[in-house]
Scaffold this motif. Structure first.
Motif, PDB file in Angstrom:
ATOM      1  N   GLY A  44      -3.071 -10.857  -7.620  1.00 46.27           N
ATOM      2  CA  GLY A  44      -1.792 -11.629  -5.799  1.00 46.27           C
ATOM      3  C   GLY A  44      -3.000 -10.802  -5.291  1.00 46.27           C
ATOM      4  O   GLY A  44      -3.884  -9.532  -4.849  1.00 46.27           O
ATOM      5  N   ASP A  45      -2.187 -10.117  -3.525  1.00 42.83           N
ATOM      6  CA  ASP A  45      -2.870  -9.499  -2.533  1.00 42.83           C
ATOM      7  C   ASP A  45      -2.623  -8.047  -3.009  1.00 42.83           C
ATOM      8  O   ASP A  45      -1.444  -7.773  -3.756  1.00 42.83           O
ATOM      9  N   SER A  71      -7.798  -4.643   2.152  1.00 41.74           N
ATOM     10  CA  SER A  71      -7.102  -5.580   1.414  1.00 41.74           C
ATOM     11  C   SER A  71      -7.937  -5.909   0.751  1.00 41.74           C
ATOM     12  O   SER A  71      -8.758  -6.403   0.771  1.00 41.74           O
ATOM     13  N   VAL A  72      -7.507  -6.566  -0.262  1.00 40.62           N
ATOM     14  CA  VAL A  72      -8.222  -7.249  -1.686  1.00 40.62           C
ATOM     15  C   VAL A  72      -6.856  -8.717  -2.353  1.00 40.62           C
ATOM     16  O   VAL A  72      -5.684  -7.997  -2.547  1.00 40.62           O
ATOM     17  N   THR A  73      -7.848  -9.550  -2.478  1.00 40.10           N
ATOM     18  CA  THR A  73      -7.307  -9.969  -3.250  1.00 40.10           C
ATOM     19  C   THR A  73      -7.633 -10.639  -4.662  1.00 40.10           C
ATOM     20  O   THR A  73      -8.915 -11.156  -5.122  1.00 40.10           O
ATOM     21  N   LYS A  78      -6.642 -11.183 -11.511  1.00 38.14           N
ATOM     22  CA  LYS A  78      -5.798 -10.799 -12.239  1.00 38.14           C
ATOM     23  C   LYS A  78      -5.775  -9.390 -12.330  1.00 38.14           C
ATOM     24  O   LYS A  78      -6.787  -9.361 -11.023  1.00 38.14           O
ATOM     25  N   ASP A  79      -5.877  -8.492 -13.096  1.00 34.82           N
ATOM     26  CA  ASP A  79      -5.870  -7.051 -13.458  1.00 34.82           C
ATOM     27  C   ASP A  79      -7.560  -7.263 -13.281  1.00 34.82           C
ATOM     28  O   ASP A  79      -7.569  -7.647 -13.394  1.00 34.82           O
ATOM     29  N   SER A  80      -7.777  -6.231 -11.824  1.00 33.33           N
ATOM     30  CA  SER A  80      -9.215  -5.615 -11.638  1.00 33.33           C
ATOM     31  C   SER A  80      -9.216  -3.888 -11.345  1.00 33.33           C
ATOM     32  O   SER A  80      -8.955  -3.755 -10.982  1.00 33.33           O
ATOM     33  N   LEU A  81     -10.255  -3.503 -11.370  1.00 40.79           N
ATOM     34  CA  LEU A  81     -10.393  -2.225 -10.509  1.00 40.79           C
ATOM     35  C   LEU A  81     -11.763  -2.359  -9.421  1.00 40.79           C
ATOM     36  O   LEU A  81     -12.487  -3.496  -9.501  1.00 40.79           O
ATOM     37  N   VAL A  82     -11.235  -2.442  -8.165  1.00 39.64           N
ATOM     38  CA  VAL A  82     -11.902  -2.974  -7.208  1.00 39.64           C
ATOM     39  C   VAL A  82     -12.809  -1.309  -7.196  1.00 39.64           C
ATOM     40  O   VAL A  82     -12.101   0.234  -6.600  1.00 39.64           O
ATOM     41  N   GLU A  98     -12.362  15.103  -6.515  1.00 40.85           N
ATOM     42  CA  GLU A  98     -10.861  15.390  -6.974  1.00 40.85           C
ATOM     43  C   GLU A  98     -10.283  15.570  -5.712  1.00 40.85           C
ATOM     44  O   GLU A  98      -8.699  15.649  -5.962  1.00 40.85           O
ATOM     45  N   GLY A  99     -10.501  15.561  -3.794  1.00 38.12           N
ATOM     46  CA  GLY A  99      -9.968  15.601  -3.149  1.00 38.12           C
ATOM     47  C   GLY A  99      -9.295  14.149  -2.985  1.00 38.12           C
ATOM     48  O   GLY A  99      -8.284  14.674  -2.102  1.00 38.12           O
ATOM     49  N   TRP A 100      -9.576  13.139  -3.250  1.00 38.60           N
ATOM     50  CA  TRP A 100      -9.386  11.792  -3.287  1.00 38.60           C
ATOM     51  C   TRP A 100      -8.057  11.634  -3.740  1.00 38.60           C
ATOM     52  O   TRP A 100      -8.210  12.101  -4.830  1.00 38.60           O
ATOM     53  N   SER A 101      -7.136  11.167  -2.680  1.00 42.72           N
ATOM     54  CA  SER A 101      -6.016  10.421  -3.903  1.00 42.72           C
ATOM     55  C   SER A 101      -6.167   9.341  -3.495  1.00 42.72           C
ATOM     56  O   SER A 101      -6.210   8.169  -2.120  1.00 42.72           O
ATOM     57  N   ALA A 102      -4.917   8.232  -3.780  1.00 44.13           N
ATOM     58  CA  ALA A 102      -4.915   6.228  -3.625  1.00 44.13           C
ATOM     59  C   ALA A 102      -3.678   5.508  -3.841  1.00 44.13           C
ATOM     60  O   ALA A 102      -3.668   6.145  -5.203  1.00 44.13           O
ATOM     61  N   MET A 103      -3.520   5.110  -2.980  1.00 42.43           N
ATOM     62  CA  MET A 103      -2.072   4.009  -3.612  1.00 42.43           C
ATOM     63  C   MET A 103      -2.208   2.284  -3.076  1.00 42.43           C
ATOM     64  O   MET A 103      -3.605   2.106  -2.112  1.00 42.43           O
ATOM     65  N   VAL A 104      -1.745   2.041  -4.084  1.00 46.18           N
ATOM     66  CA  VAL A 104      -2.041   0.756  -4.521  1.00 46.18           C
ATOM     67  C   VAL A 104      -0.720   0.270  -3.807  1.00 46.18           C
ATOM     68  O   VAL A 104       0.874   0.151  -4.417  1.00 46.18           O
ATOM     69  N   ASN A 105      -0.103  -0.620  -3.065  1.00 50.47           N
ATOM     70  CA  ASN A 105       0.356  -1.004  -2.250  1.00 50.47           C
ATOM     71  C   ASN A 105       2.049  -0.304  -2.392  1.00 50.47           C
ATOM     72  O   ASN A 105       3.096  -0.791  -2.565  1.00 50.47           O
ATOM     73  N   GLY A 106       1.906   0.958  -1.902  1.00 55.48           N
ATOM     74  CA  GLY A 106       2.216   2.248  -1.736  1.00 55.48           C
ATOM     75  C   GLY A 106       2.748   2.927  -2.992  1.00 55.48           C
ATOM     76  O   GLY A 106       3.468   4.107  -2.886  1.00 55.48           O
ATOM     77  N   ASN A 107       2.097   2.657  -4.016  1.00 57.02           N
ATOM     78  CA  ASN A 107       1.937   2.831  -5.339  1.00 57.02           C
ATOM     79  C   ASN A 107       0.672   3.921  -5.323  1.00 57.02           C
ATOM     80  O   ASN A 107      -0.093   3.504  -5.873  1.00 57.02           O
ATOM     81  N   GLU A 108       1.708   5.538  -6.034  1.00 57.04           N
ATOM     82  CA  GLU A 108       0.036   6.003  -6.569  1.00 57.04           C
ATOM     83  C   GLU A 108      -0.831   5.892  -7.513  1.00 57.04           C
ATOM     84  O   GLU A 108      -0.122   5.436  -8.684  1.00 57.04           O
ATOM     85  N   VAL A 109      -1.816   5.489  -8.003  1.00 51.91           N
ATOM     86  CA  VAL A 109      -3.223   4.927  -8.655  1.00 51.91           C
ATOM     87  C   VAL A 109      -3.898   6.369  -9.223  1.00 51.91           C
ATOM     88  O   VAL A 109      -4.159   7.016  -8.171  1.00 51.91           O
TER      89      VAL A 109
END
Length: 232
Positions: free
Chosen positions: A200-201, A155-157, A160-164, A172-183
């Motif tokens: 924001g959060d 969890s981050v705050t 503005k738009d940022s790369l974490v 390639e086996g990794w997948s990610a979601m931010v606030n429930g949306n796939e990225v």
């Protein structure tokens, strides 16, 4: 290879590469009591800068990295491979503590998020530079980070738009979601991972699933059924 460290069962960077450990979010240094890999055998002082002795336990002297950066941090600056590759391999982690290493395509896509591109005049390879840059990165770290059997959640705050950035090997086996949306999971810093978050959060969820495993299971089940029918 890109940072001058052999990758084997255990990767142990030499003492002349102190910037790599905070970059990889390494908090502790363990040195065997009967060894002198990272310490002066007489004084028991560590040869690594900015480490403090914590205790002796289970046959090890244990030191804590005062430049430790928790997982999930962000950058103010970026750099391209042209600049980074001008420096010796063991110096590149120093640059990566100041700026995130991106491809030309990534710079075009995400460059607007940063204050600017790292300039040679701003490169500091000293121990003080490691401490300052580590402190700046640590401020942006995730305020929550938990691992489980499938991956990890952070969890981050951000203002503005940022790369974490996460110092976890890209695959390639990794997948990610931010606030429930796939990225999109970006391969940055020559082999590690980052994802884009908004202001924001943000709750970032990474999960790993072995590529090809699902197809292999389906093929195996179909083959088993065909074999059973054949036997019948």
């Amino acid at each position: 290879d890109f940072v001058g460290v052999e990758r084997s069962v255990g990767s142990r960077p030499e003492t002349d590469n102190p910037a790599l450990r905070p970059l990889l979010s390494v908090k502790y240094l363990l040195n065997r009591i009967d060894g002198d890999d990272f310490i002066d055998s007489e004084s028991r002082e560590t040869l690594m800068p900015d480490y403090k002795y914590v205790k002796t336990e289970s046959g090890y002297y244990i030191y804590e990295n005062e430049n430790y950066i928790p997982y999930g941090f962000s950058y103010d600056y970026y750099m391209g491979y042209d600049l980074c590759e001008e420096y010796a391999t063991q110096s590149r982690p120093n640059l990566m503590l100041k700026a995130i290493l991106l491809t030309d395509e990534q710079i075009e896509k995400y460059g607007y998020m940063f204050k600017g591109e790292l300039q040679r005049a701003d490169v500091d390879l000293s121990d003080d530079g490691v401490a300052i840059n580590s402190s700046e990165r640590a401020i942006t770290s995730a305020y929550s980070f938990k691992t489980d059997a499938k991956g990890f959640t952070a969890s981050v705050t951000r203002e503005k738009d940022s790369l974490v950035f996460f110092s976890v090997p890209y695959d390639e086996g990794w997948s990610a979601m931010v606030n429930g949306n796939e990225v999109t999971v970006e391969k940055v810093n020559s082999g590690l991972m980052a994802v884009k978050v908004g202001s924001g959060d943000s709750v970032i969820r990474f999960e790993y699933f072995t590529p090809g495993l699902k197809a292999g299971i389906i093929i195996s089940l179909i083959s088993a059924i065909v074999f059973i029918l054949y036997i019948i």
